[in-house]
Design an enzyme around this catalytic site. Sequence first.
Site, PDB file in Angstrom:
ATOM      1  N   THR A  44      15.765 -60.973  45.962  1.00 38.39           N
ATOM      2  CA  THR A  44      16.089 -62.262  46.579  1.00 38.39           C
ATOM      3  C   THR A  44      16.475 -62.085  48.038  1.00 38.39           C
ATOM      4  OG1 THR A  44      16.897 -63.076  44.449  1.00 38.39           O
ATOM      5  CG2 THR A  44      17.547 -64.305  46.400  1.00 38.39           C
ATOM      6  N   TYR A 107      11.974 -72.046  38.510  1.00 35.82           N
ATOM      7  CA  TYR A 107      11.343 -73.367  38.561  1.00 35.82           C
ATOM      8  C   TYR A 107      10.857 -73.856  37.198  1.00 35.82           C
ATOM      9  CZ  TYR A 107       8.618 -77.366  40.153  1.00 35.82           C
ATOM     10  OH  TYR A 107       8.138 -78.634  40.330  1.00 35.82           O
ATOM     11  N   TYR A 133      17.308 -59.569  35.596  1.00 34.18           N
ATOM     12  CA  TYR A 133      18.084 -60.135  36.702  1.00 34.18           C
ATOM     13  C   TYR A 133      18.332 -61.607  36.412  1.00 34.18           C
ATOM     14  CZ  TYR A 133      18.994 -61.571  41.615  1.00 34.18           C
ATOM     15  OH  TYR A 133      19.518 -62.097  42.774  1.00 34.18           O
ATOM     16  N   ARG A 138      19.926 -69.656  41.629  1.00 30.86           N
ATOM     17  CA  ARG A 138      18.686 -69.606  42.390  1.00 30.86           C
ATOM     18  C   ARG A 138      17.463 -69.981  41.552  1.00 30.86           C
ATOM     19  NH1 ARG A 138      19.726 -67.150  47.743  1.00 30.86           N
ATOM     20  NH2 ARG A 138      17.520 -67.605  48.091  1.00 30.86           N
ATOM     21  N   LYS A 161      21.152 -57.015  35.841  1.00 31.62           N
ATOM     22  CA  LYS A 161      21.942 -57.443  36.994  1.00 31.62           C
ATOM     23  C   LYS A 161      22.401 -58.854  36.673  1.00 31.62           C
ATOM     24  CE  LYS A 161      21.620 -58.767  41.870  1.00 31.62           C
ATOM     25  NZ  LYS A 161      20.723 -58.935  43.052  1.00 31.62           N
ATOM     26  N   ILE A 203      24.548 -54.508  42.637  1.00 33.90           N
ATOM     27  CA  ILE A 203      23.430 -54.651  43.563  1.00 33.90           C
ATOM     28  C   ILE A 203      23.919 -55.641  44.605  1.00 33.90           C
ATOM     29  CG2 ILE A 203      21.053 -55.420  43.863  1.00 33.90           C
ATOM     30  CD1 ILE A 203      20.467 -54.332  41.074  1.00 33.90           C
TER      31      ILE A 203
END
Length: 297
Positions: A44, A107, A133, A138, A161, A203
Amino acid sequence: MFTGSMVALITPMNEKGQICRSSLKNLVDYHINNGTSAIVSVGTTGESATLNQNEHHYVVMLTLELSDGKIPVIAGTGANATTESISLTKKFEDSGIIGCLTVTPYYNRPTQEGLYQHFKAISENTELPQILYNVPLRTGCDLLPSTVIKLSRLKNIIGIKEATGDLSRVNTIKLKVNKKFILISGDDSTSLDFIKLGGKGVISVTANIAAKEMQKMCQLALQKKFIDAQNINNKLMFLHHSLFLEPNPIPVKWVAKKLNLIQHDTLRLPMTPASYNTRKKLIKALQQSNIINKCIT
């Protein structure tokens, strides 16, 4: 290789928005010299959403080349289409990367069964270690602990993560997975507490500009020297928060430019440069954290 402070590396660009090799070399050297455990390339923070697949592959491979075996590289390989994520993952087979960081499909807002089938399909099409992740803010979907536990039984899904900042998930997941399954924080401001609960590292966005401090904090925490780790984290806390005053990586790219780590803080639309008010707060955060350079005015 999957412990300590792993940087979610920014992708430097020149004034025209093209990948800047010299700045990327400077960043890689910075992390080698400051002890960062690993580089996550084109996640990202690396602006994966605005790089095409050829650029994505190029940046990861260039990072590998520039690292010259001196620091492990993890490739971001997430996509909102399962076939695209598989295709991108396959490009890195036998490349030298140590694993893939695969974000939940954004999305589409899949069900938990859809998420399970997505990651299962990727796992079945590669031998590369896979790190899940989860970043609902997001992506618009949340990979729940029950699904993580189910996925942890697949052959090459080695960890997650977890970027929700919800610390209760650490124990929920940890109690039900194999001891080798790795829990990694994706939220700098709660990463110390995450490690205290059994996480193996972070991370980190902050590590882009405070590499030595983040690695030291993580190493102390992993050694259970929590008071010393907390002292470092306290100094960084305002910076952790300030780097998200605007959507990542807008603030961190501006700071990296100010610290002469990159030549330009270029972003691709729809991302736009940091506002004046944000820049003022970032300078204050750098001063408070003792991460300051004579170039900052």
